[in-house]
Design a protein around this motif. Structure first.
Motif, PDB file in Angstrom:
ATOM      1  N   MET A   1      -3.832   1.781  -3.131  1.00  0.00           N
ATOM      2  CA  MET A   1      -3.212   3.096  -3.162  1.00  0.00           C
ATOM      3  C   MET A   1      -4.183   4.113  -3.747  1.00  0.00           C
ATOM      4  N   ILE A   2      -4.035   5.356  -3.328  1.00  0.00           N
ATOM      5  CA  ILE A   2      -4.871   6.456  -3.782  1.00  0.00           C
ATOM      6  C   ILE A   2      -3.962   7.503  -4.412  1.00  0.00           C
ATOM      7  N   ILE A   3      -4.345   7.980  -5.617  1.00  0.00           N
ATOM      8  CA  ILE A   3      -3.556   8.962  -6.346  1.00  0.00           C
ATOM      9  C   ILE A   3      -3.971  10.365  -5.900  1.00  0.00           C
ATOM     10  N   PHE A  78       1.047   9.627  -4.295  1.00  0.00           N
ATOM     11  CA  PHE A  78       0.030   8.676  -3.874  1.00  0.00           C
ATOM     12  C   PHE A  78       0.242   8.326  -2.409  1.00  0.00           C
ATOM     13  N   SER A  79      -0.773   7.755  -1.831  1.00  0.00           N
ATOM     14  CA  SER A  79      -0.676   7.241  -0.465  1.00  0.00           C
ATOM     15  C   SER A  79      -0.956   5.748  -0.494  1.00  0.00           C
ATOM     16  N   ALA A  80      -0.217   5.002   0.323  1.00  0.00           N
ATOM     17  CA  ALA A  80      -0.318   3.544   0.355  1.00  0.00           C
ATOM     18  C   ALA A  80      -1.099   3.104   1.591  1.00  0.00           C
ATOM     19  N   ALA A  81      -1.173   1.777   1.765  1.00  0.00           N
ATOM     20  CA  ALA A  81      -1.955   1.235   2.875  1.00  0.00           C
ATOM     21  C   ALA A  81      -1.378   1.593   4.232  1.00  0.00           C
ATOM     22  N   ASP A  82      -0.075   1.953   4.277  1.00  0.00           N
ATOM     23  CA  ASP A  82       0.540   2.324   5.548  1.00  0.00           C
ATOM     24  C   ASP A  82       0.180   3.735   5.996  1.00  0.00           C
ATOM     25  N   GLY A  83      -0.617   4.447   5.165  1.00  0.00           N
ATOM     26  CA  GLY A  83      -1.029   5.796   5.514  1.00  0.00           C
ATOM     27  C   GLY A  83      -0.017   6.859   5.150  1.00  0.00           C
TER      28      GLY A  83
END
Length: 632
Positions: A1-3, A78-83
């Motif tokens: 995940m990206i913050i 945040f964004s997860a692996a699902d975009g």
């Protein structure tokens, strides 16, 4: 995940914390003196994600609320692996009330997840790890960098050993329970054998009892059938007598009216024909004169009314004719009821008589012949007319019933006498059947018990064999699980060594290129100068921390490859506390190049050299209670 952003109120040091527009990739520096709130940023992220922090136990969670305040909140984008981009909100008050909310951006409200447990489950689905794995990999709290504990849940999870350990424990527990079950089953088998031997079964007794009961039940069923048939037919006959009389009366009335309306239709139709078609005829002249006298204001213009009257009378004729036919059919149907009662009375002559052989009861029937004779004698004394039936009178009664000449009283008395006699015979047969049923039930219970005991013996033997086979399977499974665990641990360590070998030379300026990591995660470094592996005690403290940082980054990379499957952030709180300036510069240069997946790297330190460049630099100050975001 990206913050993407961090916003909080009354969390730890900060009354207001707002860091927005965070770069998705690169180094993000957080600097400031001691107690300026650097670590509070990392703990805010940890609280938002998992509802807890590294420095506080779960039961001390209310201490995260800023001193003097009653509640706090944290919000993380945040964004997860699902975009997909998500917004995570968490709230806490000083009474311990804790709530959470997770919502995707740009979707309907029905996809919002609410509740601490529900959000925790959804977060795990999105990011692929839990708190224990997070603090062992992606989150380095302000502490001395040490070797991860080989038996920690997080490390076992990363290595894939947790499931195997659960399987091994379950297998051992299952095997112990199966041993205990075998002992109990063997004891049960011995007890069943003793019970079988105590039963003394006579194989010829049951067939004789069943044969006699079959004959008695046939006679009882036939008697009951005749009683039901006679009673039902008699009731139906008595019910239809008034209906038949009424139907016959109505049929006669309908016939009379149908004839009357036929005459009227013919008269009206004839008058219309004479007046309309033969006006010059003598009969027409006379009829017209008569109508003029009988009907006021009679004119030839009223001639169609005669045709209407003829049609109406014809219609009424048809209605009453149909009614008469229907009533005749009903009367014919009532005749079938009389025939049914006559047949039921005639069928009494075919009632089977008791066979003399059935009067001999077996030992289990309790010799009830005397009792039967007493009951029959009592019945004869109380109902003397019903004892003997005049068959000629029975034939006459059935004939009179068939032609409806018998009165209701005659039918009622005759049927009552027949039913009394049938009831007396049925009661005698029923008593005999009850005695046989009792004897058969006793013997059948003994037979069933013997059968059940043998079946239980057979089933127990099968289960004993099955349980023994299960024990053998458990033993084999335990060996396989232990071997698999060793192989998985070995492969995990080998993969970990491979990941460390890529980062260690970069951190140590190529002085240490290889590590030896045992199954218990004991670390030894290969020195190119000494051409041998060295214990960490033989290496300087700064180099030890470089090596441990490389190990933890390798764990992070392993967790990314296993669970995250996408871009991931790292939060390193004071990772260079014991590094000299040269090692720090080298580490900061190396970190962004370690992995394509570890994109967003947060670095916390008291200060950084002025010539170092970061993608974002957050500067903290102990004098301020709020923190806005700032860029270099």
């Amino acid at each position: 995940m990206i913050i993407h952003s961090i916003n909080a109120k009354n969390v730890l040091k900060y009354s207001s914390l707002n860091i927005n527009e965070i770069p998705e990739q690169g180094l993000i520096a957080i600097s400031g003196p001691n107690e300026s709130g650097k670590s509070s940023i990392g703990e805010t992220v940890c609280f938002a994600l998992f509802g807890r922090t590294f420095s506080l136990d779960v039961d001390e969670l209310t201490k995260i609320i800023r001193w003097g305040e009653t509640h706090c909140s944290a919000e993380l984008e945040f964004s997860a692996a699902d975009g997909q981009k998500y917004q995570l909100e968490r709230f806490l008050d000083d009474a311990g009330n804790h709530s959470a909310r997770l919502s995707p951006f740009g979707v309907d409200d029905d996809q919002v997840v609410r509740g601490v447990e529900q959000v925790a489950d959804k977060i795990y689905q999105l990011i692929g790890f839990e708190y224990e794995e997070f603090v062992e990999s992606f989150y380095l709290a302000q502490r001395e960098i040490t070797t991860p504990h080989p038996h920690s849940y997080a490390v076992k999870t990363m290595a894939g050993l947790v499931t195997l350990e659960y399987c091994a424990a379950a297998c051992q527990e299952d095997r112990a329970e199966t041993h205990q079950e075998l002992e109990q089953r063997n004891q049960e088998l011995g007890g069943l054998q003793k019970q079988v031997e105590e039963l003394d079964i006579n194989p010829g007794l049951m067939p004789g009892l069943e044969s006699e009961r079959h004959e008695v039940n046939q006679r009882m069923d036939e008697t009951q059938r005749l009683i039901d048939e006679l009673g039902g037919a008699a009731t139906a006959y008595q019910d239809v007598i008034p209906k038949r009389d009424k139907a016959r009366s109505k049929s006669g009335s309908a016939g009379f009216f149908s004839f009357l309306f036929l005459i009227l239709a013919a008269v009206a139709g004839g008058a219309w024909y004479l007046l309309g078609k033969l006006p010059e005829h003598d009969w027409s002249v006379s009829l017209n004169s008569w109508l003029g006298q009988m009907v006021p204001n009679w004119e030839m213009a009223m001639l169609p009314w005669l045709l209407y009257a003829a049609g109406a009378f014809a219609l009424l004729f048809l209605i009453f004719l149909i009614r008469r036919s229907a009533l005749k059919r009903s009367v014919a149907g009532f005749n079938e009821t009389a025939a049914a009662l006559a047949t039921a009375i005639n069928n009494l002559d075919g009632l089977p008589q008791e066979d003399a052989s059935t009067e001999e009861a077996p030992e289990q029937s309790l010799n009830s012949d005397v009792v039967e004779e007493e009951v029959e004698q009592e019945s004869v004394e109380s109902n003397p007319p019903a004892e003997v039936v005049d068959r000629a009178a029975r034939v006459r009664l059935s004939g009179r019933i068939a032609d409806w000449s018998a009165s209701l009283a005659e039918v009622r008395d005759g049927v009552a006498n027949e039913l009394d006699l049938l009831g007396l015979g049925l009661e005698s047969t029923r008593r005999r059947s009850g005695e046989l049923d009792q004897a058969i039930a006793i013997e059948q219970e003994r037979l069933d018990r013997a059968t059940r005991l043998k079946e239980m013996q057979s089933s127990l033997k099968e289960k004993i064999d099955e349980r023994q086979q299960h024990i053998d399977i458990c033993s084999l499974a335990d060996e396989l699980i232990q071997g698999t665990s060793r192989e998985v641990s070995h492969q995990f360590n080998r993969k970990l060594r491979g990941l460390v070998s890529k980062t260690l030379p970069l951190f140590t300026e190529n002085r240490y290129e290889h590590l030896q990591i045992d199954d218990d995660l004991t670390v030894r470094a290969f020195s190119s100068e000494k051409r041998d592996f060295m214990d960490l005690d033989e290496i300087s403290s700064g180099t030890q921390r470089q090596i441990m940082l490389a190990v933890r980054l390798a764990l992070s990379q392993e967790l990314v490859g296993r669970a995250v499957q996408g871009g991931q952030f790292l939060f390193l709180d004071e990772p260079f506390a014991f590094f000299d300036e040269k090692r720090t510069r080298s580490a900061l240069t190396v970190l962004p190049t370690l992995s394509e997946e570890l994109k967003q790297i947060w670095i916390v330190a008291q200060d950084f050299a002025d010539d170092l460049k970061f993608d974002m630099h957050v500067q903290c100050d102990r004098e301020y209670e709020s923190l806005p975001a700032a860029r270099d």
